[in-house]
Design a protein around this motif. Structure first.
Motif, PDB file in Angstrom:
ATOM      1  N   GLN A 130     116.511  32.397  30.984  1.00 32.45           N
ATOM      2  CA  GLN A 130     117.117  33.246  29.955  1.00 32.45           C
ATOM      3  C   GLN A 130     117.145  34.676  30.484  1.00 32.45           C
ATOM      4  OE1 GLN A 130     115.180  34.924  26.205  1.00 32.45           O
ATOM      5  NE2 GLN A 130     116.190  33.085  25.392  1.00 32.45           N
ATOM      6  N   SER A 131     118.318  35.317  30.400  1.00 32.87           N
ATOM      7  CA  SER A 131     118.459  36.691  30.844  1.00 32.87           C
ATOM      8  C   SER A 131     119.477  37.383  29.950  1.00 32.87           C
ATOM      9  CB  SER A 131     118.913  36.733  32.310  1.00 32.87           C
ATOM     10  OG  SER A 131     118.856  38.057  32.825  1.00 32.87           O
ATOM     11  N   ASN A 132     119.140  38.609  29.538  1.00 32.59           N
ATOM     12  CA  ASN A 132     120.022  39.375  28.650  1.00 32.59           C
ATOM     13  C   ASN A 132     120.364  38.563  27.398  1.00 32.59           C
ATOM     14  OD1 ASN A 132     121.453  41.677  27.921  1.00 32.59           O
ATOM     15  ND2 ASN A 132     123.349  40.953  28.865  1.00 32.59           N
ATOM     16  N   TYR A 133     119.348  37.891  26.848  1.00 31.08           N
ATOM     17  CA  TYR A 133     119.452  37.118  25.611  1.00 31.08           C
ATOM     18  C   TYR A 133     120.418  35.932  25.723  1.00 31.08           C
ATOM     19  CZ  TYR A 133     117.306  41.400  23.917  1.00 31.08           C
ATOM     20  OH  TYR A 133     116.480  42.489  23.753  1.00 31.08           O
ATOM     21  N   THR A 134     120.678  35.499  26.957  1.00 35.07           N
ATOM     22  CA  THR A 134     121.559  34.353  27.172  1.00 35.07           C
ATOM     23  C   THR A 134     120.787  33.258  27.899  1.00 35.07           C
ATOM     24  OG1 THR A 134     123.502  35.785  27.309  1.00 35.07           O
ATOM     25  CG2 THR A 134     123.714  33.560  28.211  1.00 35.07           C
ATOM     26  N   ASP A 135     120.901  32.021  27.388  1.00 40.39           N
ATOM     27  CA  ASP A 135     120.257  30.879  28.039  1.00 40.39           C
ATOM     28  C   ASP A 135     121.193  30.309  29.106  1.00 40.39           C
ATOM     29  OD1 ASP A 135     118.109  31.174  26.393  1.00 40.39           O
ATOM     30  OD2 ASP A 135     118.618  29.511  25.056  1.00 40.39           O
TER      31      ASP A 135
ATOM     32  N   THR B 169     114.056  38.637  33.121  1.00 41.17           N
ATOM     33  CA  THR B 169     114.545  37.261  33.169  1.00 41.17           C
ATOM     34  C   THR B 169     113.353  36.326  32.969  1.00 41.17           C
ATOM     35  OG1 THR B 169     116.421  37.762  34.596  1.00 41.17           O
ATOM     36  CG2 THR B 169     115.621  35.494  34.615  1.00 41.17           C
TER      37      THR B 169
END
Length: 703
Positions: free
Chosen positions: A124-129, A151
Motif C-alpha cells: 500500500q502506498s499513497n493510500y492505494t493498495d 509504503t
C-alpha cells in the motif's frame, strides 16, 4: 610576590594547554563545495578555499553541516573510516588533526522496487493498495516517491511475512511485527530494490497440541505468536502451529484484567506473566490443561503502614474496578476472593510514596489474587506537610471554606474568629463563599488592604481576612420547565459574580426562585437532544436566545414568570364563570394575577390558582368536575385542554329550595366530582337516593 606571579603564570599556561588540547581541529574536503555548508561553533558558515576548509571544534561539540540545493550526502569518511551520511558528526567520531571527506551527489528521483509473492503479500502506498495484478515479473515498481510518504507491506489472509530486506541486506521488519512500513525519507536517491520473503502459515504448521478446559471454554483466549486473531474453541482438540515462528503461544482470560486459575503443559503447572501465560515449552502432540474458575476461597489481605498515620497515602483500593470504603480494606479481617483483581491507587499529592510492596514484590499495585496464603501490602509513605490557611473573620459562622467543584463537597469548617486550617497539597485551590443570606464583601491578605479573590490558589501558608454582610434574596420568580425528559437543566443566580453566584437544581414543572436584584439576569441552562433550540417566554412574551443568554431577563420585573418549552407550546382557552361576591383571587402561573377573569388563552400545562378570601365556602368546577382545595386552601387546575371554570359560593338547600328557573335541564354531580346524571330536571333529582349533590355549582341535600 614574584613567586606568586610565577605560580599564577604557570597555572594559566597549564590551563591554556588543557583548553587547547581539548579542542579538535580538522580539515573538511568535498567534491562539491557549493552543495555543502560547514558551520562553526557559533553556527556561522565557514568559507571554502577551493574544496577544503579548516574548522576548530570545542570540547564536547560536534560538527554541524547543511546541504544546499538539489544535493544530498552520499558518503562520509573520517580519514579511512566510513561514517553515516548524517549532516551532524558527533565529537566521538572526530579525530583531531584528521580529514573529513564528504561526498555530495545530485538528488535523483526515488524509485522503490518490491519483489514478493503476490499471492501471499500486497503493498500500500499513497493510500492505494497494489495487489498481484499490478505486478510485472513478480515486482511492484513505485516511481517518483514523495519524500515524506510511507509504503507498507502487508500479508494476505493465511500468510505471514518473514523478512523484508534491501540489496545491502538491511532488514526493515521488526521482531514481533506482522507488517512492514518503509519511510521514503530514509531511502537513498535513485532506485531501492527490496525483497519480501513470505510463507503459507497453514503449510508451516507442522506441529499441533490439544487444550483441555475445565470450566467455561468461551472464557479462554489462545493466540499463536504473531497472530491477532484468537484460536476458536472448536479447534482446541487439535491446534496446529508453526514451531519456528508461532511460539510462544499466549493463553489468557477473554476479559481484560481477569486471569485463569491454573494452566498446565502436560503435568507441569505454568507460571503466569502478569495476567497471561506465555508458553514456549509446547511440543508436538502435548496436552495443555486450563482450569478457568478459581475456588470460592477468601484469602486475607493486610495493609501495613511503615509510618504511623499515613493511611491516607492510599487514595483508593478497588476490587474488580469497584472502589471500597477505607474502613473496609483497613479492617483486620479484610479478605479478598481468589481470582479477584486488586488495584491500589496512591495519593502522591499529599504523600511521598517511598515504596508499595505486595508480598515483598515492588511495583505490583495491581494484581490478581492467586496465593491462598494471602497478601501483605506494605506502604512506606511520608506525609507532605499541608498548607496552613489562617482565616480571620468576625462572621465565621457565615463563611464557608471549601474545595471548588469537589463531589462530594470538601469543606474546611471554621471554629472561631481565627481558624488555622490544614489544606492538603492535593487541594490546588480553595473557594471562600458566604452562607445563604450573606455575601462576601472583601477578602484581604491579612494585615494589608491587598484584595484577594475566590477561588484562592495556594502556593504556601497564607493568612486572610474575610468580611461579610447580610444579603437577602427576598424577591420571587417562577421558572417553569416543560414536563419532558431534559438532558440537563439548572438555574444560576449571579452567574458572572462569584461572590453572589448560586446554582439551583430545578425540577420539571414549576420552580419558585428567591432572588436579589443583583442576581439578574438568571443564567438558565438546559438542553434537550431532540429539540436543541428551546422556546422561552417571559411573562407571556417570547424572548430571544442570544448565544445561550436571554438579555430580556436583565430587566425582568418582580413576580416574573419564565417558561421554557422544547417547541412552541399549544394554547387552550380558559373561561371563568365566577359567582358575584365569591371573593376569590385568580392567578395564572401562581404569580400573574388576573384582574378581570373572563376568557383567556394560556399555554399548555399552565396552572390556574384560585385563592378564596376565606378558607371555606367555595365550590369550583373544572369542566363540570369538582376541584379540591390544597392544604393552603387554594384551588389549582392544570390546563391541558379548553376549560370552563365555575366558581360559586358554597350553600346547602333541599330540592324544594330550588328556584323556579332551576327547573331547566342541568347536570348532577356527587361530592367526588363524578357526573351521575346528564340533562336532568327537578323530577330526576327527586328520584335520586338521599345524599349530597352539586347542581349548577351549588350543594344540594336530597333527604
Amino acid at each position: 610576590m614574584k613567586k606568586l606571579y610565577f605560580l599564577l603564570s604557570l597555572m594559566l599556561i597549564t590551563l591554556s594547554g588543557l583548553a587547547a588540547s581539548a579542542q579538535k581541529t580538522i580539515t573538511v574536503t568535498t567534491n562539491e563545495p557549493s552543495a555543502l555548508t560547514v558551520l562553526d561553533a557559533n553556527y556561522a558558515p565557514i568559507t571554502w578555499v577551493e574544496n577544503s576548509l579548516q574548522v576548530t571544534i570545542p570540547i564536547g561539540n560536534g560538527l554541524q553541516m547543511s546541504v544546499n540545493g538539489n544535493y544530498e550526502i552520499s558518503a562520509i569518511k573520517m580519514n579511512e573510516t566510513a561514517l553515516s551520511t548524517s549532516s551532524y558528526i558527533s565529537n566521538e567520531y572526530i579525530v583531531d588533526g584528521g580529514t573529513l571527506y564528504v561526498t555530495m551527489s545530485e538528488k535523483q528521483p526515488k524509485t522503490l522496487v518490491i519483489q514478493g509473492d503476490g499471492d501471499q503479500v500486497y503493498i500500500q502506498s499513497n493510500y492505494t493498495d497494489y495487489k498481484k495484478d499490478s505486478q510485472v515479473d513478480g515486482k511492484w515498481t513505485l516511481p517518483n516517491l514523495s519524500e515524506y510518504g510511507t509504503t507498507y507491506v502487508y500479508p494476505n489472509a493465511g500468510y505471514a511475512i518473514k523478512s523484508v530486506k534491501d540489496a545491502n541486506g538491511k532488514e526493515y521488519m521488526y521482531p514481533g511485527s506482522t507488517s512492514v512500513s518503509i519511510y521514503h525519507g530514509d531511502l537513498l536517491s535513485g532506485t531501492t530494490e527490496i525483497t519480501v520473503t513470505s510463507f503459507d502459515k497453514a503449510a508451516a504448521r507442522t506441529a499441533s497440541f490439544s487444550v483441555e478446559v475445565t470450566g467455561d471454554a468461551s472464557s479462554v483466549r489462545i493466540q499463536r505468536n504473531g497472530e491477532n486473531e484468537d484460536v476458536p474453541s472448536s479447534e482446541f482438540e487439535s491446534i496446529a502451529y508453526d514451531p519456528e515462528n508461532e511460539l510462544p503461544v499466549t493463553i489468557s482470560h477473554i476479559q481484560y484484567g481477569k486471569t485463569l486459575y491454573k494452566v498446565f503443559v502436560g503435568e507441569e503447572e505454568q507460571t503466569p506473566q502478569g495476567s497471561q501465560y506465555r508458553l514456549s515449552n509446547i511440543t508436538n502432540g502435548c496436552k495443555v490443561k486450563v482450569v478457568t474458575d478459581y475456588p470460592e476461597i477468601d484469602v486475607p489481605v493486610k495493609f501495613i503502614f511503615t509510618n504511623e498515620g499515613t493511611e491516607n497515602a492510599i487514595q483508593s483500593v478497588n476490587i474488580d474496578n469497584t472502589p471500597l470504603e477505607q474502613a473496609s480494606w483497613l479492617a483486620e479481617d479484610f479478605k479478598v476472593r481468589l481470582g479477584k483483581q486488586v488495584s491500589i491507587n496512591t495519593n502522591y499529592n499529599d504523600y511521598t510514596i517511598n515504596s508499595v510492596t505486595v508480598n515483598g514484590q515492588a511495583n505490583t499495585q495491581s494484581f490478581t489474587v492467586t496465593d491462598e496464603a494471602g497478601y501483605t501490602i506494605v506502604v512506606d509513605a511520608t506525609k507532605i506537610e499541608p498548607y496552613k490557611l489562617t482565616v480571620i473573620t468576625a462572621d465565621w459562622e457565615n463563611v464557608i471554606i471549601g474545595q471548588p467543584y469537589s463531589s462530594p463537597y470538601v469543606s474546611f469548617p471554621l471554629t472561631g474568629p481565627q481558624s488555622v486550617l490544614e489544606i492538603p497539597r492535593s487541594c490546588y485551590s480553595i473557594e471562600i463563599k458566604a452562607a445563604d443570606g450573606y455575601r462576601i464583601d472583601h477578602i484581604f491578605e491579612a494585615g494589608t488592604e491587598t484584595e484577594l479573590s475566590s477561588p484562592l490558589y495556594l502556593k504556601g501558608d497564607k493568612s486572610i481576612e474575610v468580611y461579610v454582610s447580610e444579603f437577602k434574596r427576598d424577591k420571587v420568580a417562577v421558572v417553569y420547565f416543560e414536563e419532558t425528559e431534559w438532558n440537563y437543566k439548572n438555574v444560576t443566580l449571579s452567574a458572572n459574580d462569584y461572590n453572589f453566584r448560586k446554582d439551583i437544581s430545578v425540577e420539571n414543572g414549576y420552580n419558585f426562585i428567591n432572588y436579589n436584584e443583583v442576581d439578574r439576569p438568571f443564567a438558565i441552562n438546559m438542553y434537550h437532544g431532540s429539540f436543541p433550540n428551546p422556546v422561552v417566554y417571559l411573562n407571556g412574551t417570547k424572548i430571544e436566545n442570544n448565544y445561550g443568554m436571554y438579555p430580556d431577563l436583565e430587566k425582568m420585573p418582580e413576580n416574573s414568570v419564565i417558561k421554557i418549552f422544547t417547541t412552541e407550546p399549544d394554547t387552550h382557552s380558559v373561561t371563568y364563570n365566577i359567582e358575584e361576591n365569591a371573593g376569590v383571587e385568580v392567578a395564572h402561573d401562581y404569580l400573574s394575577i388576573v384582574e378581570n377573569p373572563s376568557v383567556h388563552n394560556v399555554q399548555h400545562g399552565t396552572h390556574v390558582v384560585i385563592t378564596p378570601a376565606e378558607r371555606s365556602g367555595i365550590n369550583i368546577l373544572a369542566n363540570d368536575k369538582a376541584v379540591e382545595a390544597n392544604d393552603k386552601g387554594q384551588f389549582i387546575v392544570s390546563i391541558t385542554e379548553n376549560t370552563t371554570l365555575t366558581v360559586s359560593k358554597e350553600g346547602t338547600s333541599s330540592v324544594v329550595g330550588l328556584q323556579n328557573d332551576d327547573n331547566r335541564d342541568f347536570d348532577i354531580f356527587n361530592m367526588q366530582g363524578i357526573r351521575v346524571m346528564h340533562k336532568a330536571n327537578r323530577q330526576d333529582l327527586n328520584n335520586l337516593p338521599a345524599g349530597i349533590y352539586i347542581v349548577n355549582g351549588k350543594k344540594l341535600v336530597k333527604k
